[in-house]
Design a protein around this motif. Sequence first.
Motif, PDB file in Angstrom:
ATOM      1  N   UNK A 153       0.828  -1.208   0.000  1.00  0.00           N
ATOM      2  CA  UNK A 153       0.000   0.000   0.000  1.00  0.00           C
ATOM      3  C   UNK A 153       0.858   1.251   0.000  1.00  0.00           C
ATOM      4  N   UNK A 154       1.949   1.218   0.773  1.00  0.00           N
ATOM      5  CA  UNK A 154       2.840   2.384   0.810  1.00  0.00           C
ATOM      6  C   UNK A 154       3.469   2.597  -0.560  1.00  0.00           C
ATOM      7  N   UNK A 155       3.875   1.488  -1.219  1.00  0.00           N
ATOM      8  CA  UNK A 155       4.427   1.620  -2.567  1.00  0.00           C
ATOM      9  C   UNK A 155       3.381   2.177  -3.525  1.00  0.00           C
ATOM     10  N   UNK A 156       2.139   1.724  -3.359  1.00  0.00           N
ATOM     11  CA  UNK A 156       1.059   2.234  -4.204  1.00  0.00           C
ATOM     12  C   UNK A 156       0.858   3.730  -4.006  1.00  0.00           C
ATOM     13  N   UNK A 157       0.943   4.178  -2.753  1.00  0.00           N
ATOM     14  CA  UNK A 157       0.802   5.612  -2.489  1.00  0.00           C
ATOM     15  C   UNK A 157       1.938   6.396  -3.139  1.00  0.00           C
ATOM     16  N   UNK A 158       3.172   5.852  -3.041  1.00  0.00           N
ATOM     17  CA  UNK A 158       4.321   6.575  -3.586  1.00  0.00           C
ATOM     18  C   UNK A 158       4.236   6.658  -5.107  1.00  0.00           C
ATOM     19  N   UNK A 173      -9.034  16.744  -2.810  1.00  0.00           N
ATOM     20  CA  UNK A 173     -10.466  16.543  -3.019  1.00  0.00           C
ATOM     21  C   UNK A 173     -10.788  15.142  -3.532  1.00  0.00           C
ATOM     22  N   UNK A 174      -9.775  14.403  -3.941  1.00  0.00           N
ATOM     23  CA  UNK A 174     -10.036  13.121  -4.580  1.00  0.00           C
ATOM     24  C   UNK A 174     -10.427  12.079  -3.530  1.00  0.00           C
ATOM     25  N   UNK A 175     -11.638  11.510  -3.708  1.00  0.00           N
ATOM     26  CA  UNK A 175     -12.162  10.591  -2.703  1.00  0.00           C
ATOM     27  C   UNK A 175     -11.302   9.347  -2.590  1.00  0.00           C
ATOM     28  N   UNK A 230      -5.624   6.654   1.855  1.00  0.00           N
ATOM     29  CA  UNK A 230      -4.870   7.106   3.030  1.00  0.00           C
ATOM     30  C   UNK A 230      -5.521   6.600   4.308  1.00  0.00           C
ATOM     31  N   UNK A 231      -6.866   6.652   4.345  1.00  0.00           N
ATOM     32  CA  UNK A 231      -7.556   6.201   5.553  1.00  0.00           C
ATOM     33  C   UNK A 231      -7.384   4.699   5.745  1.00  0.00           C
ATOM     34  N   UNK A 232      -7.408   3.951   4.619  1.00  0.00           N
ATOM     35  CA  UNK A 232      -7.212   2.510   4.741  1.00  0.00           C
ATOM     36  C   UNK A 232      -5.838   2.202   5.314  1.00  0.00           C
ATOM     37  N   UNK A 233      -4.829   2.951   4.840  1.00  0.00           N
ATOM     38  CA  UNK A 233      -3.488   2.742   5.380  1.00  0.00           C
ATOM     39  C   UNK A 233      -3.451   3.073   6.866  1.00  0.00           C
ATOM     40  N   UNK A 234      -4.135   4.151   7.253  1.00  0.00           N
ATOM     41  CA  UNK A 234      -4.181   4.510   8.675  1.00  0.00           C
ATOM     42  C   UNK A 234      -4.841   3.399   9.490  1.00  0.00           C
ATOM     43  N   UNK A 235      -5.924   2.826   8.912  1.00  0.00           N
ATOM     44  CA  UNK A 235      -6.622   1.748   9.613  1.00  0.00           C
ATOM     45  C   UNK A 235      -5.687   0.574   9.871  1.00  0.00           C
ATOM     46  N   UNK A 236      -4.923   0.211   8.825  1.00  0.00           N
ATOM     47  CA  UNK A 236      -4.045  -0.949   8.998  1.00  0.00           C
ATOM     48  C   UNK A 236      -2.855  -0.620   9.887  1.00  0.00           C
ATOM     49  N   UNK A 237      -2.396   0.641   9.877  1.00  0.00           N
ATOM     50  CA  UNK A 237      -1.343   1.022  10.817  1.00  0.00           C
ATOM     51  C   UNK A 237      -1.881   0.951  12.240  1.00  0.00           C
ATOM     52  N   UNK A 241     -13.194  -1.448   1.991  1.00  0.00           N
ATOM     53  CA  UNK A 241     -13.979  -1.720   0.786  1.00  0.00           C
ATOM     54  C   UNK A 241     -14.893  -0.532   0.489  1.00  0.00           C
ATOM     55  N   UNK A 242     -15.486   0.024   1.544  1.00  0.00           N
ATOM     56  CA  UNK A 242     -16.380   1.168   1.332  1.00  0.00           C
ATOM     57  C   UNK A 242     -15.588   2.362   0.792  1.00  0.00           C
ATOM     58  N   UNK A 243     -14.426   2.649   1.397  1.00  0.00           N
ATOM     59  CA  UNK A 243     -13.687   3.843   1.001  1.00  0.00           C
ATOM     60  C   UNK A 243     -13.089   3.716  -0.380  1.00  0.00           C
ATOM     61  N   UNK A 244     -12.593   2.509  -0.711  1.00  0.00           N
ATOM     62  CA  UNK A 244     -11.846   2.407  -1.957  1.00  0.00           C
ATOM     63  C   UNK A 244     -12.673   1.921  -3.121  1.00  0.00           C
ATOM     64  N   UNK A 245     -13.738   1.166  -2.850  1.00  0.00           N
ATOM     65  CA  UNK A 245     -14.513   0.613  -3.956  1.00  0.00           C
ATOM     66  C   UNK A 245     -15.864   1.310  -4.150  1.00  0.00           C
TER      67      UNK A 245
END
Lengths: 347, 219
Positions: free
Chosen positions: A209-214, A231-233, A239-246, A277-281
């Motif tokens: 996920x971090x590589x995907x963000x970079x 503004x991009x959902x 970012x929120x998903x990464x925070x959740x897993x952190x 799933x809700x945030x990303x899909x």
Amino acid sequence: MNLLNPSYKIVAVVLLAYTLFYGLKTPLAPSVYKVQSSINADAVVLDIELYNLNAHNSTIDLYLEDDGDKWQAKSIAILDATHVQAVFEKQARTNRTQNLFLTYQSANLGGKNSFLNAIQVPMAYLQNENQIATAIEKSTEWHEGMQVFPFREQLYETIRNLFFHVPMWFVMLFLSAISLYYSISYLKNPSVRKDMIASQAIKVAVLFGALGLVTGSIWARFTWGSFWVSQDVKLNGAAISMLLYLAYLWLRSATKDDLSRAKLSAVYNIFAFTLMMVFMMILPRMLDSLHPGNGGNPAFSKYDLDSSLRGVFYPAVLGWILLAIWILEIRIRLCKIKPSAKSIYGK
Amino acid sequence: MKEVWSILRYELQKDFKQSYSFLGIILYLISSIFVCYWSFQAGLTAVTWNAIFWILSVFLSIQTVQKVWHEDRKEKIYLYLLVQPLHLFIGKLLYSLVLNNILVAINFLLCWSLLGEDIMQQAHIWAFLSVLALGISGMTIAFNFVASIGAQQASASSFSAILGLPIVLPLLSATVQSAKLAIQGFDWLVINPSIINMLALSSLSLGLSLVLFPYIWQE
């Protein structure tokens, strides 16, 4: 699947080597990069900047088309390897959108043979003022017999990031789905092994996920103009998903008792996956997003009609997933030997 | 149902017996609003007011939920033996929902009277109040779940904030968005989409926590 069977590792290496080689080596389609028009007393002059097309080695033919009317270029001057100046008759100027057709016969692209190809460039109308930059919305190319990636406005060479940025998220989702499976089955029927696999899968997922963000950030800098578009959902969801897993990893390290750590983190993992799933899909498809396929934007598959991208994209996805499984397997084996190593070396 | 009622009564008694935590939250509210009052003087825009108000509300609800879950160390064994997990969860959830709505109403009254009287003049007040109630309820649901995870731990105080904020972020952004629209006096038609968004996110976390809480509680 027997994870100690090495054959999938060979497949992963071959696929990733194929991705790296063809993903970076295949040229972009020859195209028109920029057109500038200026209008004289008796002629329309177009300054055309070419991309991936050497004017010295090619035979270039230009005409403007407007509702069936065709104007052949009166003269074509080659300024340098990538600049061509074409002069049209004054009657070519109209108030409507015109298409510029560029056909070329080139010996230096594709290697051995020469091909006759054509590029169509829809242009904003030529106006009365001198020197207006013409907006190219989208150019359409026909290529025969050449392995090229499509030339897209804004994307240009970064179209290759498709093989790196997108699979990172596929891998992330794949690994968190594995983790979800083991977390659910832990709650049904607890075992140390399931907890271990679930947590290690999340660790690898966070890495990808971090590589995907970079990779996404770099791509966004080039195409959208800034590293992060607030503004991009979909970006915020990622970012929120990464925070959740952190937070999941934090929960694991903050809990001292082994049993309650496994149980609580399994529960939190299920929660985190559902929200991800809700945030990303789901949300990006409902709200506005700059990503292809979201918020009314066309998906990537609509662009690559020649399917040259798909030939690299699907192997790339499979290769990255196999690589992730490989990393996961090593981490799991490491976890298995850690307790015995502790008892031997005392650390 | 009887069990849920008795949990509610137990929580209420607990608050009357040891009122320090409740009063502590009120004190936190008043002092932070006074700090804002002094530091901003009159230069507060609607957007800043909204941001300050929601930051106060989020930490308010974290504190309340933490109070509800973490202050029955000694009684935990009785709760564990006597009450079904789901009833315990529903009871505590209902209590913290009521408490949070009351506290947020106090927060709103204070922020309104001290910081934003002229800001709220053009606001669509009913829309703002319903966004307020919905948003704080959704946050309370999410924080309840997280605090119930933390309730199992010895060092539990930081759990709700660290684990809860990522969960609550999307709901919070939808809430802040719709509250901003309400303050600027927009009509229901404009605010409705993000209210639906908030409702969906809250009901998602409600469903998940109802399904998962029995697993957390069983030892």
